[in-house]
Scaffold this motif. Structure first.
Motif, PDB file in Angstrom:
ATOM      1  N   LEU A 162       0.708  -1.374  -0.062  1.00 54.25           N
ATOM      2  CA  LEU A 162      -0.049   0.171  -0.135  1.00 54.25           C
ATOM      3  C   LEU A 162       0.769   1.247   0.151  1.00 54.25           C
ATOM      4  CD1 LEU A 162      -3.069  -0.880   2.500  1.00 54.25           C
ATOM      5  CD2 LEU A 162      -3.109  -0.348   0.043  1.00 54.25           C
ATOM      6  N   PHE A 163       1.976   1.581   0.826  1.00 50.06           N
ATOM      7  CA  PHE A 163       2.782   2.561   1.008  1.00 50.06           C
ATOM      8  C   PHE A 163       4.263   2.446   0.275  1.00 50.06           C
ATOM      9  CE2 PHE A 163      -0.106   2.282   4.677  1.00 50.06           C
ATOM     10  CZ  PHE A 163      -0.632   3.243   4.235  1.00 50.06           C
ATOM     11  N   LYS A 165       5.371   3.427  -2.508  1.00 47.81           N
ATOM     12  CA  LYS A 165       6.064   4.483  -3.415  1.00 47.81           C
ATOM     13  C   LYS A 165       6.589   5.661  -2.341  1.00 47.81           C
ATOM     14  CE  LYS A 165       2.074   6.745  -5.382  1.00 47.81           C
ATOM     15  NZ  LYS A 165       0.945   6.259  -4.341  1.00 47.81           N
ATOM     16  N   GLU A 166       5.657   5.526  -1.430  1.00 45.11           N
ATOM     17  CA  GLU A 166       5.874   6.917  -0.217  1.00 45.11           C
ATOM     18  C   GLU A 166       7.119   6.153   0.698  1.00 45.11           C
ATOM     19  OE1 GLU A 166       2.766   5.650  -1.129  1.00 45.11           O
ATOM     20  OE2 GLU A 166       1.971   7.621  -1.767  1.00 45.11           O
ATOM     21  N   LEU A 167       7.376   4.899   0.850  1.00 44.48           N
ATOM     22  CA  LEU A 167       8.317   4.456   1.751  1.00 44.48           C
ATOM     23  C   LEU A 167       9.589   4.608   1.090  1.00 44.48           C
ATOM     24  CD1 LEU A 167       6.699   1.296   3.325  1.00 44.48           C
ATOM     25  CD2 LEU A 167       7.549   3.452   4.855  1.00 44.48           C
ATOM     26  N   GLN A 168       9.580   4.156  -0.370  1.00 39.52           N
ATOM     27  CA  GLN A 168      10.752   4.226  -1.171  1.00 39.52           C
ATOM     28  C   GLN A 168      11.334   5.676  -1.288  1.00 39.52           C
ATOM     29  OE1 GLN A 168      10.334   3.537  -5.356  1.00 39.52           O
ATOM     30  NE2 GLN A 168      12.297   2.583  -5.145  1.00 39.52           N
ATOM     31  N   PHE A 169      10.159   6.516  -1.462  1.00 40.61           N
ATOM     32  CA  PHE A 169      10.680   8.246  -1.414  1.00 40.61           C
ATOM     33  C   PHE A 169      11.641   8.360  -0.039  1.00 40.61           C
ATOM     34  CE2 PHE A 169       9.560  12.222  -3.320  1.00 40.61           C
ATOM     35  CZ  PHE A 169      10.420  12.946  -2.957  1.00 40.61           C
ATOM     36  N   THR A 171      12.758   6.477   2.367  1.00 44.88           N
ATOM     37  CA  THR A 171      14.153   5.837   2.492  1.00 44.88           C
ATOM     38  C   THR A 171      15.244   6.217   1.771  1.00 44.88           C
ATOM     39  OG1 THR A 171      13.333   3.742   1.208  1.00 44.88           O
ATOM     40  CG2 THR A 171      13.206   3.801   3.560  1.00 44.88           C
TER      41      THR A 171
END
Lengths: 293, 238
Positions: A162-163, A165-169, A171
Motif C-alpha cells: 500500500l505504501f 512508493k511513499e516508503l521508497q521516497f 528511505t
C-alpha cells in the motif's frame, strides 16, 4: 545413468523423509514466512543504513519478555513494546544531543540487556528458557507460532504494497520526502514497528542473538545483485526461504543447532554473491576490468 | 511572491541564521550566496519547514507556505543522498509525481509522459534504465533536476546544484532555469560560486548568518560587502 538416478532418489529421500513429521512441516512453513518477512523489513533497514538497529532491538526486547512472563501475558507483546521503546530512545538521544547514532545504539543495547537480566533476577522469571530465547529452535516451532508469523507477514506485506512508493521516497531522500509533506515521522514509526515485529516473529526460530542475520543477510545478498528496491525484496525473500529451509534440513539430519545452521547458510550465500554477482562480484568485476581495459 | 520575514533558525542550539527578510518574485532566478557555514542550507530548510524556525514567517501568495507544500520542488544537496540506493533513473524522476499520484494509486499515463519529457529535457533519456550508482556527479544532478521538473511546481529550491558537476550539466541547469523563469516560476539557487555565472541570475542574496546585501550583481558584489563576508573568513584562516 543409474548412478544419477540413485543420486536423485537419495537426495529426494533426504528432502522428503523428514516431512512426515508435523514439527518439520511447521519448521519449513515458518522458514518460508520468515524468509519473506525478514527480506522485506531487512531491505528497508539496509537502504536506510540502519542494519545495526536490528541488533539493538533484538537485544532490547529482553526486559519486555521478562515483564510479560511475570504478568503472564503473551511474550511477543512484551517483546514488541520493549523493542519499539528502545528504538525511540536511540532516536531521542541522537536528535537531542551531539551523540552519534552508533554510540547511542551501543548504550541502549547494553542498558536494555542489563535491565532485562536484572528483571529476570528480581521478578524471579528465571524459569524463562533463556537459551531457547537466545539461540532459538526451528524444530520446536508450534502450529500456533506458524499462524502468528503468517499474520505478521501478511500485515507487513499488505502495508508494504500500500505504501511502497511513499516508503521508497522516504528511505531514499528523507529530506525531500519531508519537503513534499509526506508524514515522515509516522513512516519512521511504521518501519520501527515492522522491524520489531519481524524480530519478535523470528525469535523462536533463530533466537535473538542471530535474528540480525535473518534480517540483514538475505537482503544484503540481494542488494549485491539487483538494481531496484522491489527486486531486492523478491530476491532477498528467495535467499531467505532457501537459507531457512536448507539450514533446517542440516539441523534435522546432522543434529546441528538450527539457528546457527541457518545463519551459516545465509552467510555462505552472501559470500557467493560477494564473489560472483554479475554486476558487483569481486571476481566477476575484476575479470570484466581485465577484458575491458 | 514569496515573502520571508524576520526569519531566525537554529542549528543544534546555535543561532545559524538571524533576522533574514527578503522577497522572491515569480519569473526571477535568485542566487543565495555566501561562504561555507553562512547558513544557506539552514535558511532554505527553515523556509521549507524542514527544520523548526525560532522566529519569523514565510508566506507564498500571502498565505503560509506550510499549507502549500504541493507548489514546492526542493532539490537537496547531492551529498545528502545515498547513491548506492537500489533504484533506476526513471523511478527517481517518477518520485516527483508522488503528490500528484496520491496515496494507494499507481502513476497515471500523464505522469509517465511528464517523466519522459523531463528525462529528455535534461538529456538523461538514454540512461533511464540505469541504476543511479552508475552515473557521474553531473548526471546525478540532472536526474534530480528532472525530478523537480516532474513535480510541476511553482517554487523551486536548489541546494548547491553546481557542486562537482561538469560544464554540460551546468549549461543544462542554467537553460532550464531560464525556461522555468519564462513560465513565471520562482527559483532560488544556493551557490558559493562568485565567478562569471553570476550574470545568469536576476538577483543575488548575500548571506553570512544575516542578510548582508540583496539586489543586482552591481549592488551586491561590492568590495565592501565581500570584505564583510569573506574578509572575516580569510582572517580566521590566517
Amino acid at each position: 545413468m543409474s548412478l544419477s538416478i540413485l543420486g536423485v532418489i537419495v537426495v529426494g529421500q533426504w528432502l522428503v523423509e523428514p516431512l512426515q513429521f508435523q514439527f518439520v512441516r511447521n519448521a519449513l512453513a515458518i522458514s518460508v514466512l520468515l524468509g519473506i518477512l525478514c527480506a522485506i523489513v531487512g531491505t528497508y533497514l539496509i537502504v536506510q543504513e540502519k542494519g545495526m538497529m536490528s541488533c539493538v532491538i533484538s537485544h532490547a526486547i529482553l526486559p519486555g519478555i521478562s515483564i510479560a512472563f511475570f504478568l503472564g501475558i503473551n511474550l511477543s507483546i512484551g517483546a514488541f513494546i520493549a523493542g519499539v521503546i528502545s528504538a525511540f530512545f536511540v532516536v531521542f538521544i541522537r536528535a537531542s544531543s551531539r551523540i552519534k547514532i552508533d554510540t547511542a545504539m551501543s548504550l541502549i543495547l547494553s542498558s536494555f540487556l542489563g535491565l532485562g537480566i536484572i528483571l529476570i533476577t528480581v521478578l524471579k522469571t528465571n524459569k524463562l528458557d533463556l537459551s531457547n530465547l537466545l539461540f532459538g529452535d526451528i524444530l520446536g516451532v508450534t502450529t500456533a507460532d506458524v499462524w502468528e508469523t503468517a499474520v505478521i507477514t501478511a500485515i507487513v506485506l499488505i502495508l508494504t504494497k500500500l505504501f511502497y512508493k511513499e516508503l521508497q521516497f522516504y528511505t531514499f531522500d528523507p529530506l525531500g520526502a519531508r519537503a513534499i509533506g509526506l508524514p515522515v515521522n509516522t513512516m519512521y514509526f511504521g518501519l520501527i514497528c515492522a522491524i520489531t515485529l519481524a524480530i519478535v516473529a523470528s525469535m523462536q526460530t533463530v533466537g535473538v542473538l542471530l535474528v540480525m542475520a535473518l534480517l540483514t543477510g538475505p537482503a544484503a545478498t540481494a542488494y549485491l545483485i539487483v538494481k531496484e528496491l522491489h527486486e531486492m525484496m523478491i530476491v532477498g525473500s528467495i535467499f531467505g526461504i532457501l537459507s531457512g529451509a536448507i539450514g533446517m534440513y542440516f539441523s534435522y539430519h546432522w543434529d546441528l543447532p538450527s539457528g546457527p545452521a541457518i545463519v551459516m547458510v545465509i552467510f555462505a550465500l552472501f559470500l557467493l554473491a560477494l564473489l560472483l554477482s554479475p554486476s558487483q562480484g569481486i571476481l566477476t568485476r575484476s575479470r570484466r576490468r581485465s577484458t575491458n581495459p | 511572491m514569496l515573502e520571508v520575514r524576520n526569519l531566525a533558525v537554529s542549528y543544534r542550539e546555535t543561532e545559524a541564521v538571524r533576522n533574514v527578510s527578503f522577497c522572491l518574485q515569480p519569473g526571477e532566478v535568485t542566487a543565495l550566496l555566501g561562504p561555507n557555514g553562512a547558513g544557506k542550507s539552514t535558511l532554505v530548510q527553515g523556509i521549507l519547514g524542514l527544520i523548526p524556525i525560532d522566529r519569523g514567517s514565510v508566506k507564498w501568495q500571502h498565505r503560509s507556505l506550510k499549507d502549500q507544500l504541493k507548489k514546492i520542488a526542493y532539490v537537496p544537496q547531492r551529498t545528502q543522498i545515498d547513491w548506492d540506493y537500489p533504484i533506476t533513473v526513471q523511478n527517481v524522476v517518477m518520485m516527483g509525481r508522488i503528490r500528484a499520484t496520491g496515496w494507494f494509486r499507481s502513476p497515471s499515463r500523464r505522469s509517465r509522459e511528464i517523466v519522459n519529457t523531463a528525462l529528455q529535457r535534461v538529456e538523461m533519456w538514454e540512461y533511464r534504465q540505469r541504476q543511479i550508482r552508475e552515473l557521474s556527479g553531473g548526471q546525478q544532478q540532472r536526474v534530480f533536476l528532472a525530478r523537480a521538473l516532474a513535480q510541476e511546481a511553482d517554487l523551486f529550491f536548489f541546494d548547491e546544484p553546481f557542486a562537482g558537476v561538469d560544464r554540460k550539466t551546468e549549461e543544462i541547469l542554467f537553460n532550464v532555469f531560464d525556461e522555468l523563469k519564462e513560465k513565471g516560476k520562482t527559483i532560488l539557487v544556493i551557490s558559493h560560486d562568485l565567478g562569471e555565472t553570476l550574470d545568469r541570475y536576476d538577483r543575488l542574496l548575500l548571506l553570512d548568518k544575516e542578510l548582508i546585501a540583496s539586489g543586482s550583481k552591481q549592488e551586491v558584489i561590492t568590495a565592501e560587502n565581500l570584505r564583510k563576508v569573506y574578509g572575516r573568513h580569510l582572517q580566521s584562516m590566517a
